[in-house]
Every structure is written in structure tokens, then in C-alpha cells.
Scaffold this active site. Structure first.
Site, PDB file in Angstrom:
ATOM      1  N   ALA A  84      48.180  31.908 -30.825  1.00  0.00           N
ATOM      2  CA  ALA A  84      49.160  32.936 -30.248  1.00  0.00           C
ATOM      3  C   ALA A  84      48.632  33.137 -28.784  1.00  0.00           C
ATOM      4  CB  ALA A  84      49.181  34.006 -30.993  1.00  0.00           C
ATOM      5  N   CYS A  85      47.066  32.921 -28.504  1.00  0.00           N
ATOM      6  CA  CYS A  85      46.783  33.156 -27.125  1.00  0.00           C
ATOM      7  C   CYS A  85      46.762  32.004 -26.466  1.00  0.00           C
ATOM      8  CB  CYS A  85      45.133  33.591 -27.363  1.00  0.00           C
ATOM      9  SG  CYS A  85      44.235  32.010 -27.932  1.00  0.00           S
ATOM     10  N   GLY A  86      47.295  30.770 -26.664  1.00  0.00           N
ATOM     11  CA  GLY A  86      47.685  29.836 -25.937  1.00  0.00           C
ATOM     12  C   GLY A  86      46.728  28.470 -26.092  1.00  0.00           C
TER      13      GLY A  86
END
Length: 173
Positions: free
Chosen positions: A153-155
């Protein structure tokens, strides 16, 4: 395995717990759920209760439930306890014997098989101290399903993504 206690801890992957409930129910299993306070940021009681057909428990402060030792009833009820998503926090807390909330208290009190479905950032997953916590839990009989490698989700990309619900259910049913 007919009775599953699903403990949902607080990470972005908590939304996948709703699909787990749906798939377990579709497979004819009974599901009761406990959510940590931080999990409630990501899911709603109504969604969990509608899908599971049971009240969602979130706190040791529920006097009515705890007058009956509700956390012990929940620890005894299931055939397995599945923690999904299992954050670095709940895994590390249990590995170190903490019981500061309902979820941790149940995990400390149960004699049933505990299965963790980890979900966290790749840096957390790879942390040497965290890996020691996993080894402690495994040496005490806990099992792990996942994580997998993928986009976070943080990339970031790497190991730590929660296994997809259908694969978790397939590995347990």
C-alpha cells in the site's frame, strides 16, 4: 474444522478479512470475529456482523461479556484461530507474551491451533528482531500462511503482502 475465530488486526489489509468471512461461510464454516482497536479504522462492525452472523467483539471492557469470561469462551470455542491480517505489532506482542487487549488475551489463553496471515511493509517483515519473534511463535506451535511478495500500500514492492483470502481459505479448509 468447523469453527473459526478470526482475529483482525489493524493494517490496510484488514479489508481482506471481510472476504475471508464470506469465503469461510460459503464453505459451511461458523465464524466469530474479534477486531483490535486499530482494525476498526479499516472495517466496520456492521460489515463483519452481517457477513459472519455473529457480534463483533473488540474490547475487554464489555462488562456483560466479561462477566461470563467472554475472552475464555472465545479462546475455547474455535477449532482454529486465524489472525488475518497479522500485523508486526500483534505478532511481536504475542511472541513476547503480552495480553493488553482482547485479541492478545485470547491468543494467550487459547489451546487451539493459531495461524497467522502476516501483512506488513517489507522492511518490517525483513527486520531481524521481527524474524526472531516469528521463530518463537513457530517453536510454540503457531503456523503461518504467507506473506507473499507484491506491491505494498505504501508503494514499495517486496515480501510482506497478505496472502489472498481465497488462498488462505484453500490452505485451511
Amino acid at each position: 474444522m468447523e469453527n473459526i475465530l478470526l482475529i483482525v488486526s489493524g493494517g490496510i489489509a484488514a479489508y481482506k478479512s471481510l472476504e475471508l468471512i464470506r469465503l469461510f461461510k460459503k464453505a459451511g464454516k461458523q465464524v466469530k470475529c474479534v477486531a483490535t482497536e486499530s482494525a476498526m479504522t479499516f472495517i466496520t462492525p456492521a460489515s463483519v456482523e452481517y457477513l459472519s452472523g455473529n457480534l463483533l467483539r473488540t474490547s475487554l471492557d464489555d462488562r456483560e461479556q466479561e462477566m461470563k469470561m467472554g475472552h475464555i469462551e472465545l479462546a475455547r470455542w474455535p477449532d482454529i484461530v486465524l489472525v488475518a491480517p497479522a500485523t508486526a505489532n500483534i505478532i511481536s506482542s504475542v511472541a513476547n507474551g503480552l495480553a493488553t487487549d482482547l485479541a492478545q488475551t485470547i491468543l494467550m489463553a487459547t489451546t487451539k491451533q493459531i495461524i497467522f496471515a502476516p501483512a506488513m511493509n517489507v522492511r518490517m517483515w525483513e527486520n531481524k528482531l521481527f524474524q526472531k519473534n516469528i521463530e518463537v511463535l513457530k517453536s510454540n506451535g503457531s503456523k503461518f500462511v504467507g506473506p507473499t511478495e507484491g506491491e505494498m500500500a505504501c508503494g514499495e514492492f517486496g515480501m510482506g503482502r497478505m496472502m489472498e483470502p481465497q488462498l488462505i481459505v484453500q490452505s485451511l479448509v
